[in-house]
Design a protein around this motif. Sequence first.
Motif, PDB file in Angstrom:
ATOM      1  N   ARG A 149     -51.835  30.034  45.083  1.00 40.59           N
ATOM      2  CA  ARG A 149     -50.779  29.783  44.115  1.00 40.59           C
ATOM      3  C   ARG A 149     -49.546  28.616  44.815  1.00 40.59           C
ATOM      4  NH1 ARG A 149     -48.760  35.378  41.432  1.00 40.59           N
ATOM      5  NH2 ARG A 149     -50.764  35.923  40.443  1.00 40.59           N
TER       6      ARG A 149
ATOM      7  N   LEU B   6     -36.679  22.745  41.465  1.00 40.01           N
ATOM      8  CA  LEU B   6     -35.531  23.618  41.938  1.00 40.01           C
ATOM      9  C   LEU B   6     -34.890  23.938  40.626  1.00 40.01           C
ATOM     10  CD1 LEU B   6     -32.932  24.135  43.384  1.00 40.01           C
ATOM     11  CD2 LEU B   6     -32.296  21.905  43.283  1.00 40.01           C
ATOM     12  N   LEU B   7     -34.998  22.940  39.709  1.00 39.73           N
ATOM     13  CA  LEU B   7     -34.432  22.978  38.483  1.00 39.73           C
ATOM     14  C   LEU B   7     -35.660  23.547  37.423  1.00 39.73           C
ATOM     15  CD1 LEU B   7     -31.970  20.131  38.042  1.00 39.73           C
ATOM     16  CD2 LEU B   7     -31.431  22.402  38.271  1.00 39.73           C
ATOM     17  N   SER B   8     -36.887  22.809  37.499  1.00 42.24           N
ATOM     18  CA  SER B   8     -37.817  23.316  36.735  1.00 42.24           C
ATOM     19  C   SER B   8     -38.868  23.910  37.608  1.00 42.24           C
ATOM     20  CB  SER B   8     -38.608  21.920  36.007  1.00 42.24           C
ATOM     21  OG  SER B   8     -37.875  21.474  34.974  1.00 42.24           O
ATOM     22  N   ARG B   9     -38.976  24.964  37.448  1.00 40.21           N
ATOM     23  CA  ARG B   9     -40.015  25.793  38.266  1.00 40.21           C
ATOM     24  C   ARG B   9     -41.294  25.830  37.728  1.00 40.21           C
ATOM     25  NH1 ARG B   9     -36.050  30.687  40.106  1.00 40.21           N
ATOM     26  NH2 ARG B   9     -34.595  29.269  41.414  1.00 40.21           N
ATOM     27  N   THR B  10     -42.354  25.370  38.441  1.00 41.32           N
ATOM     28  CA  THR B  10     -43.669  25.614  38.200  1.00 41.32           C
ATOM     29  C   THR B  10     -44.474  26.339  39.234  1.00 41.32           C
ATOM     30  OG1 THR B  10     -43.882  23.544  37.038  1.00 41.32           O
ATOM     31  CG2 THR B  10     -45.934  24.546  37.536  1.00 41.32           C
ATOM     32  N   VAL B  11     -45.237  27.488  38.771  1.00 48.38           N
ATOM     33  CA  VAL B  11     -46.058  28.209  39.668  1.00 48.38           C
ATOM     34  C   VAL B  11     -47.423  27.859  38.995  1.00 48.38           C
ATOM     35  CG1 VAL B  11     -46.630  30.504  40.454  1.00 48.38           C
ATOM     36  CG2 VAL B  11     -44.463  30.078  39.532  1.00 48.38           C
ATOM     37  N   ARG B  12     -48.380  27.301  40.103  1.00 53.10           N
ATOM     38  CA  ARG B  12     -49.814  27.132  39.683  1.00 53.10           C
ATOM     39  C   ARG B  12     -50.749  27.986  40.438  1.00 53.10           C
ATOM     40  NH1 ARG B  12     -51.603  21.215  38.853  1.00 53.10           N
ATOM     41  NH2 ARG B  12     -50.514  21.405  37.158  1.00 53.10           N
TER      42      ARG B  12
ATOM     43  N   HIS C  87     -57.222  26.059  36.116  1.00 49.56           N
ATOM     44  CA  HIS C  87     -56.148  26.784  36.734  1.00 49.56           C
ATOM     45  C   HIS C  87     -54.963  26.655  35.678  1.00 49.56           C
ATOM     46  CE1 HIS C  87     -56.357  22.433  37.893  1.00 49.56           C
ATOM     47  NE2 HIS C  87     -55.033  22.468  37.214  1.00 49.56           N
ATOM     48  N   ILE C  88     -54.018  27.677  36.046  1.00 50.76           N
ATOM     49  CA  ILE C  88     -52.981  28.115  35.169  1.00 50.76           C
ATOM     50  C   ILE C  88     -51.772  27.787  35.692  1.00 50.76           C
ATOM     51  CG2 ILE C  88     -52.258  30.284  33.828  1.00 50.76           C
ATOM     52  CD1 ILE C  88     -54.630  31.611  35.106  1.00 50.76           C
ATOM     53  N   ASP C  89     -50.704  27.315  35.078  1.00 53.27           N
ATOM     54  CA  ASP C  89     -49.329  26.875  35.331  1.00 53.27           C
ATOM     55  C   ASP C  89     -48.345  27.837  34.492  1.00 53.27           C
ATOM     56  OD1 ASP C  89     -50.349  25.127  36.923  1.00 53.27           O
ATOM     57  OD2 ASP C  89     -49.522  23.519  35.813  1.00 53.27           O
ATOM     58  N   VAL C  90     -47.525  28.361  35.060  1.00 56.62           N
ATOM     59  CA  VAL C  90     -46.213  29.014  34.479  1.00 56.62           C
ATOM     60  C   VAL C  90     -44.886  28.136  34.837  1.00 56.62           C
ATOM     61  CG1 VAL C  90     -44.888  30.883  34.321  1.00 56.62           C
ATOM     62  CG2 VAL C  90     -47.223  31.347  34.481  1.00 56.62           C
ATOM     63  N   GLN C  91     -44.800  27.417  33.904  1.00 60.76           N
ATOM     64  CA  GLN C  91     -43.364  26.449  33.932  1.00 60.76           C
ATOM     65  C   GLN C  91     -41.984  27.320  33.450  1.00 60.76           C
ATOM     66  OE1 GLN C  91     -44.758  23.032  32.051  1.00 60.76           O
ATOM     67  NE2 GLN C  91     -46.091  22.477  33.567  1.00 60.76           N
ATOM     68  N   GLN C  92     -41.143  26.757  34.108  1.00 61.28           N
ATOM     69  CA  GLN C  92     -39.630  27.206  33.604  1.00 61.28           C
ATOM     70  C   GLN C  92     -38.511  26.282  34.121  1.00 61.28           C
ATOM     71  OE1 GLN C  92     -38.378  30.589  35.516  1.00 61.28           O
ATOM     72  NE2 GLN C  92     -37.449  31.682  33.708  1.00 61.28           N
ATOM     73  N   GLY C  93     -38.312  25.404  32.971  1.00 64.73           N
ATOM     74  CA  GLY C  93     -37.218  24.442  32.928  1.00 64.73           C
ATOM     75  C   GLY C  93     -36.066  25.010  33.099  1.00 64.73           C
ATOM     76  N   PRO C  94     -35.118  24.078  33.329  1.00 63.59           N
ATOM     77  CA  PRO C  94     -33.564  24.581  33.266  1.00 63.59           C
ATOM     78  C   PRO C  94     -33.115  25.423  32.067  1.00 63.59           C
ATOM     79  CG  PRO C  94     -33.531  22.559  33.729  1.00 63.59           C
ATOM     80  CD  PRO C  94     -34.725  22.885  33.493  1.00 63.59           C
TER      81      PRO C  94
ATOM     82  N   ARG D 220     -34.824  28.575  31.866  1.00 65.81           N
ATOM     83  CA  ARG D 220     -34.426  29.733  32.795  1.00 65.81           C
ATOM     84  C   ARG D 220     -33.263  30.474  32.094  1.00 65.81           C
ATOM     85  NH1 ARG D 220     -33.435  28.495  38.542  1.00 65.81           N
ATOM     86  NH2 ARG D 220     -34.122  26.463  38.173  1.00 65.81           N
TER      87      ARG D 220
ATOM     88  N   ARG E 145     -50.679  35.288  32.649  1.00 66.81           N
ATOM     89  CA  ARG E 145     -51.568  34.581  33.897  1.00 66.81           C
ATOM     90  C   ARG E 145     -52.267  35.486  34.579  1.00 66.81           C
ATOM     91  NH1 ARG E 145     -48.458  32.763  38.416  1.00 66.81           N
ATOM     92  NH2 ARG E 145     -48.116  34.788  38.532  1.00 66.81           N
TER      93      ARG E 145
END
Lengths: 510, 164
Positions: free
Chosen positions: A83, A88-94, B109-116, B119, B152
Motif C-alpha cells: 500500500r 496532504l489535502l487529497s489523500r489517496t491510498v493505493r 489495483h485499488i485506490d481509496v481517494q479522499q479530497g479535502p 474529508r 477495498r
Amino acid sequence: MSGSADTASGEWRRTSPLGFLLGAVMNLRHLLLPMVAAFFGTSAERAALYVVPVVLVGVGLTFLLSWVAWRHFHYQIGDSDIRVQRGLLSRTVRSVPYERIHDVTLEQALIPRLFGMVEVKFETGAGGKDELKIQYVTDAEGAALRETVRARKSSKTDTSEAEGVPSEGGSRVLFAMDDRRLLTFGLFEFSLIVFAVLAGATQQFDFLLPFEPWDPEAWMDWLAGSGDWLQAFGFAAQAIGVLLALATLGLVGLVTGLSRTVLRDYRFTLEETPKGLRRRRGLLTRTDVVMPIRRVQALKVTTGIVRRRFGWHGLSVVSLAQDAGAGHHVVIPFARMDEIAPVVEVTGFELPSADLVWQRPSLRHRLDRAALAVVPLAGAAAAAPALNTYLGLGMTAPLMASFAPLLVAIVAGARGYYLWRHDRHAVDARHIYVRRGWLSPKLDIASRIKLQSVEIVRGPLARRRGYADVKLGVAGGTLELVGVPVEEAQQIRVAVLNSITSLDFSRLAG
Amino acid sequence: MGRGVVHPVTMDRDELQPLHPNYIKAVRLTTMLLVLPFAIGALALESADSLPRGSFVLPVLLVALYLIFRTPLRRYHARGYQVDADRLRVVRGLIFRSDTVVPFGRVQHIDVQQGPIERLYGLGTLVLHTAGNHNASVSLPGLAHADALAMRDDIRAHVKRETM
C-alpha cells in the motif's frame, strides 16, 4: 477473509529522509533553464533586486512542497498487498495485491545514484499508465523490497509459467511475404500522404516562399494568368494537361505507397516459436517482435476499400500493452483469408463459423443515426435557394448550392442503408465477433474470458428508443457493440460476466 | 465492520445501493466553489452599470441556484452501486447513463481517494483499476470513507482467494 486484520502486520514506513531533498533537486532541474535565462536577461542591479528574491522563493517553495510530499508519503508491505498512501489535502491510498505484480524494477537516475538512492517501480497488468512507485529509498532498502515482493508473490502463485510452454520445440513459419506479394501489397497501399506532408511543410515554412500560399487571390491571379496562356493552346491541350496532372498524382501515390510498404514490410516473416508469435520485417530497420500467445487478447481482421474487391485481408493481434509500446501488432499485412485462418487457429481464436448466428444492431438505432446525418443536410439543401431569394444573397448558382448538401445527404443515406445491411455482431460460447464499417469493414474477434469489464451506455436518444451501446474492456484495445436492443445488451453482459468471473486475471495473463 | 456494507446481492436490475447522503452536500459545496468566480464576475459587470440593473446577476443567480440545489440531488439519485460476491456494478450519469460492471477477478489495483471536501463530509472514492483500455479505472465516489476501505479490503481478499 477477515477485512483489515492482515494489514496490521506491516507497519507504515516513510521513504528515506534524503528522498525529499532529492525530489526537490530533481524538480529544480526543470526550473534551472528559466532561472539562467532570467539572470542573463536582466541587468546586474535589477537581478539583485527582483530576480534573486524570486529565485530564492521558488527554490524555497520547491523544497517545502517536496518536504510536504515526503512527509505524507507512506508505504506498507502487508501480508497480501503493498500500500502507498500520499497527499496532504487529497489523500489517496493505493493497494496493489501481490498477485497482480508482474515485476519490480529499480531505477536509478544520475543524481539519485550519487546518493545511493533508487526508485522502486511495481509493474502490474494495468499497462504502464498508472503504476505504483516508491520514490527514493536506499539501494539496500530497494533491493530488500524487491526480494520481499518476489518472495511473497512466488509463495502465493506460480503455476502459470509451467503450463505456458508449448509442446513443440522448434519454430514453424506461419506466413511469409515474397517479393511479388510485397509489390502487389505496395500497389494497394496507394498513398497521397506526400501531399499532406508538403502542405504541412508549406504551412511551416511559408515565409520562405516567394508568394503567399494561403492567399486565394494570389492563386486566382496566378491561375488566371496561366489560364490565359493555356487558352491559346485550345481545348485539347487543356484536356491533356489535366490528364497529365492526374497521371502525375497517380504515379506519386503509387511510388509513395510502394516505397513505404517495401521499407516497412520487406521479407515479412511470421513464425510460431515456443515463446510465441515472432514477427520479423523491414528493409533498412529490421524489427523482430515476439508476442506470447497467452498475451493475445483479441484479433482484428482488416481490409481496404479496393483490396477487399480482390479478396485481400490483413490480421492484427491486440495484446497486453506491456511488450512494445503499442498493444496492437500486424501479424499478417496482406493475405487471402485461407492464409489467415491457420494463424487465427494458432492464437487460440476462431474465425466465425458458417453456422454462427449474427445479430443486427437495433433498426431504430440505424434509423436514428441515418436521420441525424440526413435531415440537417436535406434541410440545408431545401433552405439554400429560399434563403437566396428572400435574403438576396446574390448567389450565382442557387441550385448548385443546394445540390452539394443534397448529394452528401444521399451518400449518408446510402451509408446508413449499407451499415444496416452489413453491421453485425455475434456471441458464441467462447468469442465475441463484431463486424463494422462501410468502405473498409473490420472484424473484431475477442475472447469472452479475456475481457476486463462490461459497460452499458445509453444516451438520451438511446433511452427513449430502447437501445444501448455495450463497451467491453479489452487489455490493449477497445471493443464496442453499438446500438444493440436493451434486452440483448443485458443478456450479453450477463453472459460475458459469467465467462470473466470463471477465471482470475492471474491465470490469464501469463 | 465492513460486513454490513458488502452483503451479497443478486445481480437484480434495479436493486441499487444509494450513495451516502453526504454526497449531495459534497457536490453542492464543490459546485458552489466552481460557481463563485462566475458570481464575482457577474457582480463586477453589474457594477459597471452598462446594462439595466440585474441583467447579469439575475441569470447567473438562477443558473447557480439550479446547479447548486437541483443538480446534485438529481446526480445523487442517478448514481448507485451494487456489490456482488465477485463483482462491482457502478451506475452513473444524468444524460448519458452508464452502467459498468467490474469483476473483482480483473482488478489490478485499488485506490481509496479522499479530497479535502470529501474529508469534510467523511466520504471517500473507491477506484478500481483494470487492464482494459476502456474503463481502465472505474471510480465510485460518495461512499462513507470507512465503507470504501472495507470494500477495498473485501475486493483485495477476493483477489487473494482466487489466486490461491
